[in-house]
Structures are given as structure tokens and as C-alpha cells.
Design a protein around this motif. Structure first.
Motif, PDB file in Angstrom:
ATOM      1  N   THR A   1       1.776  11.976  -0.241  1.00  0.00           N
ATOM      2  CA  THR A   1       1.391  13.340   0.739  1.00  0.00           C
ATOM      3  C   THR A   1       1.837  14.586  -0.239  1.00  0.00           C
ATOM      4  OG1 THR A   1       1.917  12.067   2.531  1.00  0.00           O
ATOM      5  CG2 THR A   1       1.907  14.521   2.855  1.00  0.00           C
TER       6      THR A   1
ATOM      7  N   ARG B   1       0.878   5.322   0.312  1.00  0.00           N
ATOM      8  CA  ARG B   1       0.153   6.764   0.404  1.00  0.00           C
ATOM      9  C   ARG B   1       0.788   8.119  -0.015  1.00  0.00           C
ATOM     10  NH1 ARG B   1       0.691   8.644   6.788  1.00  0.00           N
ATOM     11  NH2 ARG B   1       2.800   9.019   6.584  1.00  0.00           N
TER      12      ARG B   1
ATOM     13  N   THR C   1       0.880  -1.415  -0.068  1.00  0.00           N
ATOM     14  CA  THR C   1      -0.035   0.001   0.065  1.00  0.00           C
ATOM     15  C   THR C   1       0.972   1.184   0.052  1.00  0.00           C
ATOM     16  OG1 THR C   1      -1.675  -1.128   1.203  1.00  0.00           O
ATOM     17  CG2 THR C   1      -1.927   1.147   1.342  1.00  0.00           C
TER      18      THR C   1
END
Length: 81
Positions: free
Chosen positions: A6, A4, A2
Motif C-alpha cells: 500500500t 500486498r 502473499t
């Protein structure tokens, strides 16, 4: 795995250099995108930075440069002093 992402904006008051860009960059605001991989643990997660992109304004638009996140952090810290 996974990931992410930003997004942040850094403001530099002085010119600066990064190896991934190749030339001195002028003072100004720069958008930064950081991708981090999730490292799952027992009861908590940690994140490991896997890519940092710096968006550099050009005469014809925007150029995306892959840079070293630690080097960018150091440049921002040096500029803040």
C-alpha cells in the motif's frame, strides 16, 4: 505467502523524529510504502504489517528508510493534534 503493498502520503506540519531515520525530519509531505502479509482464515483474510518504508527527500533525490510502522503512526497522530 502473499504480500500486498500500500502506498500513501503523510503530511507533517511540525518536525518529527523516527528511530529508523536517525535525524529530525522537517515538516512536509512524505511518501510511505507498507508491505502486509496475508493471513488466510476461514471465510476471511487478515493482514499483518511486515515492513514500512518512508521516502525522505534529500538534496540529491530520495532516501528510503525502513521505519517502525507503529512509531510512524504515533508520530502522525501526535502531529495531527
Amino acid at each position: 505467502m502473499t504480500i500486498r503493498t500500500t502506498r500513501t502520503t503523510l503530511t507533517f506540519g511540525s518536525p518529527f523524529r523516527l528511530k529508523g531515520v536517525g535525524e529530525e525530519l522537517p515538516p512536509g509531505r512524505y511518501d510511505v510504502e507498507t508491505d502486509e502479509e496475508v493471513l488466510e482464515g476461514r471465510g476471511h483474510n487478515a493482514f499483518r504489517r511486515v515492513a514500512t518504508l518512508l521516502f525522505v527527500p534529500t538534496a540529491s533525490g530520495m532516501r528510503m528508510c525502513t521505519v517502525d510502522g507503529d512509531e510512524l503512526d504515533a508520530a502522525a497522530a501526535a502531529d495531527a493534534r
